[in-house]
Design a protein around this motif. Structure first.
Motif, mmCIF file in Angstrom:
data_model
loop_
_atom_site.group_PDB
_atom_site.id
_atom_site.type_symbol
_atom_site.label_atom_id
_atom_site.label_comp_id
_atom_site.label_asym_id
_atom_site.label_seq_id
_atom_site.Cartn_x
_atom_site.Cartn_y
_atom_site.Cartn_z
ATOM 1 N N ASP A 124 63.637 71.598 41.416
ATOM 2 C CA ASP A 124 64.455 72.630 40.064
ATOM 3 C C ASP A 124 63.642 73.868 40.810
ATOM 4 O O ASP A 124 64.614 74.819 40.255
ATOM 5 C CB ASP A 124 64.529 71.924 38.988
ATOM 6 C CG ASP A 124 65.150 70.643 39.460
ATOM 7 O OD1 ASP A 124 65.692 70.651 40.491
ATOM 8 O OD2 ASP A 124 65.354 70.350 38.395
ATOM 9 N N ALA A 125 62.639 74.378 40.616
ATOM 10 C CA ALA A 125 62.073 75.469 40.029
ATOM 11 C C ALA A 125 62.450 76.943 41.075
ATOM 12 O O ALA A 125 62.907 75.993 42.851
ATOM 13 C CB ALA A 125 60.455 75.925 40.175
ATOM 14 N N PRO A 126 62.954 77.951 41.363
ATOM 15 C CA PRO A 126 63.513 78.770 42.183
ATOM 16 C C PRO A 126 62.706 78.587 43.011
ATOM 17 O O PRO A 126 61.245 78.961 42.929
ATOM 18 C CB PRO A 126 63.743 80.066 40.756
ATOM 19 C CG PRO A 126 63.775 79.943 39.890
ATOM 20 C CD PRO A 126 62.804 78.533 39.947
ATOM 21 N N ALA A 127 62.671 79.599 43.986
ATOM 22 C CA ALA A 127 62.132 79.110 45.578
ATOM 23 C C ALA A 127 61.160 80.979 45.300
ATOM 24 O O ALA A 127 62.177 81.646 44.706
ATOM 25 C CB ALA A 127 62.400 79.473 46.693
ATOM 26 N N PRO A 128 59.638 80.911 45.844
ATOM 27 C CA PRO A 128 59.310 82.551 45.432
ATOM 28 C C PRO A 128 60.108 83.750 46.478
ATOM 29 O O PRO A 128 61.174 83.033 47.168
ATOM 30 C CB PRO A 128 58.094 82.565 46.061
ATOM 31 C CG PRO A 128 57.557 80.470 46.312
ATOM 32 C CD PRO A 128 58.857 80.470 46.130
#
Length: 128
Positions: A124-128
């Motif tokens: 769920d973390a934003p992609a770099p």
């Protein structure tokens, strides 16, 4: 290493059912979304369009999906899950659940829950 072992076991067990991961991805996506264009399936599954054509052809030959012109736009095809495709998907779901049980057997129920929560956080973390 755990991902490699898991991937190998999934591939082996799907092969015993005369299936591949891409077959499962297409069948599961159609079950979730309903009829879809090849472009939508490619985007949703991450299968390159050129590779997806071969997968759809295989599934069509097995009567697990149908491919027909989209009535709203005759330039594209709609892919739809058949009754045989739904049966195959249920079978593959059972196979994958058994592989999950095998892979995660060393973990307690609490540890499985914790691992799932941590992996979900990562996804769920934003992609770099």
């Amino acid at each position: 290493m755990a991902a490699t072992r898991s991937d190998r076991r999934v591939t082996e067990e799907l092969a015993r059912a005369d299936a591949r991961k891409w077959h499962y991805a297409v069948l599961a996506t159609l079950a979730e979304l309903g009829p879809a264009s090849q472009a939508q399936l490619s985007e949703r599954t991450g299968i390159y369009r050129s590779d997806l054509v071969a997968v759809i052809t295989e599934l069509t030959e097995r009567d697990q999906v149908t491919r027909a012109p989209d009535p709203a736009d005759r330039r594209r095809n709609l892919i739809e899950l058949t009754a045989a495709g739904r049966r195959q998907l249920r079978r593959l779901d059972q196979i994958l659940a058994a592989v999950d049980d095998e892979i995660f057997a060393p973990l307690s129920a609490e540890q499985r829950e914790q691992l799932s929560a941590l992996l979900t956080l990562m996804l769920d973390a934003p992609a770099p």
